[in-house]
Design an enzyme around this catalytic site. Structure first.
Site, short mmCIF file in Angstrom:
data_model
loop_
_atom_site.label_atom_id
_atom_site.label_comp_id
_atom_site.label_asym_id
_atom_site.label_seq_id
_atom_site.Cartn_x
_atom_site.Cartn_y
_atom_site.Cartn_z
N TYR A 159 0.82 -1.37 0.11
CA TYR A 159 0.08 -0.01 -0.07
C TYR A 159 0.78 1.34 -0.04
CZ TYR A 159 -3.81 -3.08 1.10
OH TYR A 159 -4.67 -4.07 1.35
N LYS A 171 3.68 -15.38 2.87
CA LYS A 171 3.85 -16.38 1.64
C LYS A 171 5.24 -16.43 1.18
CE LYS A 171 1.34 -17.68 -1.77
NZ LYS A 171 0.35 -18.86 -1.81
N ASP A 210 -2.72 -18.15 2.66
CA ASP A 210 -4.06 -18.82 1.79
C ASP A 210 -4.35 -19.93 2.88
OD1 ASP A 210 -1.44 -19.25 0.97
OD2 ASP A 210 -2.13 -20.35 -0.58
N ASP A 263 -4.82 -6.63 6.18
CA ASP A 263 -6.27 -5.91 5.67
C ASP A 263 -7.04 -7.07 5.39
OD1 ASP A 263 -7.93 -4.20 4.78
OD2 ASP A 263 -6.67 -3.69 3.09
N ASP A 306 -10.45 -8.45 8.08
CA ASP A 306 -11.88 -8.20 7.66
C ASP A 306 -12.62 -9.73 8.07
OD1 ASP A 306 -11.89 -5.89 7.30
OD2 ASP A 306 -13.00 -5.63 5.31
#
Ligand code: NAD
Length: 380
Positions: A160, A209, A241, A265, A269
């Site tokens: 970001y 990852k 994942d 992020d 959620d």
């Protein structure tokens, strides 16, 4: 903060705090008003003094100043003890705030706030209230023992904040975003993660990852180095994942999830959704000092703004986090959290957490934003 203290006759030490309030857009002003009501009650009961400075942020600031957060607003925030933030933004399909250049839109104000105040650590607890089990979309056998985790997300680095560009060459448009992390950035968030675990069940799940990304390989190496300083904490690594699956399959296994900006992020959620309602979840964004920005995890909810039905609990619990982390008022924070629990136990619900099963509705009492704030305040 010693400079905030003075002796008050008959009360012991009275503390004075300066809080910046950025109500923002949509439901922001409605939910911040209830958090202030709760904070005022805490101040009255425990003999503290809290002063507020209201500052425009997001669309509300665009309307007045043409930008989502002014430099003056940042300077005022820097002199405060903490910032209480509502939520910013509007409906992108119809709001004029989304017909201006991206760096002037409401969300750019959030990124500017995080960067200017060096808020590199975002703490988001995801806790299943016993009283709200039926609002959880997971099967009963998965959540019968509840779950209680904190996601510690890196907030000022990674994808970001990396360089980005969109270029056209030979008629083909290509867009590029850059994911980069330095050892320093990883180390400081890892320390926050382990420190958080030390105050809890002493387990860190570091999410990356590593099978694909160089930044994840560095992430894992630095996290393992930091772990050496915390021998009491169990460290495990998990690929992102798999973590997304495990949150649904067995959320109880997590204590502290430590991860980078974009993974955090998305996972936070997901974690908020399995607690039942986004309207229940607080968050804290911290820097190296005691200063922090406290806000509910949800957005400005333009679909319900102005209707008086938004759930103020996430914002009230964010205020409790502020009492704990920035103002050093642990027992006051616990009093707020206990009041929320009690009001839920007594059956009071905003519409987002009302049970779907109508046969059980006779026990529950549906209330609006103001009444929920008032009930919690009265219990304190
Ligand atoms: P949202 O979180 O605002 O709303 C998603 C759904 O959750 C809606 O149905 C909404 O009514 C409900 N909801 C959210 N908070 C609630 C509460 N306290 N009580 C009851 N219901 C609640 O997400 P969105 O609709 O995708 O985004 C709306 C705007 O908010 C966008 O402009 C987005 O950019 C912005 N946003 C801001 C923040 C922030 O301020 N930190 C975070 C996320 C989204």
């Amino acid at each position: 903060k010693l400079e905030n203290c003075r002796m008050r006759k008959g009360w012991g030490i009275e503390m004075t705090f300066n809080i910046v309030c950025m109500s923002g857009d949509g439901i922001g002003p409605e939910i911040i008003a209830e958090a202030k009501r709760v904070l005022n009650k805490v101040a009255e009961k425990y003999g503290h003094s809290i002063t507020y400075k209201d500052i425009l942020m997001g669309g509300a600031s665009i309307d007045v100043y043409g930008e989502p957060l002014t430099d003056e607003a940042i300077e005022i925030a820097k002199t405060s003890d903490a910032v209480l933030l509502g939520s910013i933004g509007g409906n992108a399909a119809i709001s004029p705030w989304y017909r201006i250049s991206p760096e002037l839109r409401p969300e750019a104000g959030l990124l500017k706030l995080r960067k200017s105040l060096n808020l590199f650590a975002n703490l988001r607890p995801a806790y299943l209230y016993e009283e709200l089990q039926e609002a959880c979309p997971l099967r009963e056998n998965v959540i019968s023992d509840g779950f209680d985790m904190v996601i510690v997300r890196e907030l000022t680095g990674g994808l970001y904040f990396g360089e980005r560009s969109t270029n056209e060459m030979n008629g083909m448009i290509t867009a590029t975003d850059t994911l980069s992390y330095s050892e320093k950035e990883i180390r400081r968030i890892a320390v926050k993660g382990f420190e958080t675990a030390m105050k809890r069940k002493k387990k860190v799940t570091s999410v990356d990852k590593v099978n694909v990304l160089d930044s994840s390989r560095l992430w894992r190496k630095v996290v393992e180095e930091v772990a050496m300083d915390y021998p009491e904490v169990t460290l495990e690594h998990m690929i992102v994942d798999n973590c997304a699956m495990q949150l649904i399959k067995n959320p109880k296994q997590f204590d502290v999830i430590l991860t980078e900006n974009m993974f955090g992020d998305i996972l936070s959620d997901e974690a908020s959704m399995i607690t039942g309602s986004i309207g229940m979840l607080p968050s804290a964004s911290l820097n190296d000092t005691k200063f922090g920005v406290y806000e509910p995890s949800g957005g400005s909810a333009p679909d319900i703004a102005g209707k008086g039905i938004a759930n103020p609990i996430a914002t009230i619990l964010s205020a409790a986090m502020m009492l704990r982390y920035s103002l050093g008022l642990e027992k006051e924070a616990e009093a707020v959290e206990a009041a929320v629990k009690q009001i839920l136990k007594e059956g009071y619900r905003t519409v987002d957490i009302m049970p779907q099963d109508k046969s059980r509705c006779s026990f529950f009492k549906q209330v609006g934003t103001k009444d929920m704030g008032r009930l919690i305040t009265e219990y304190i």
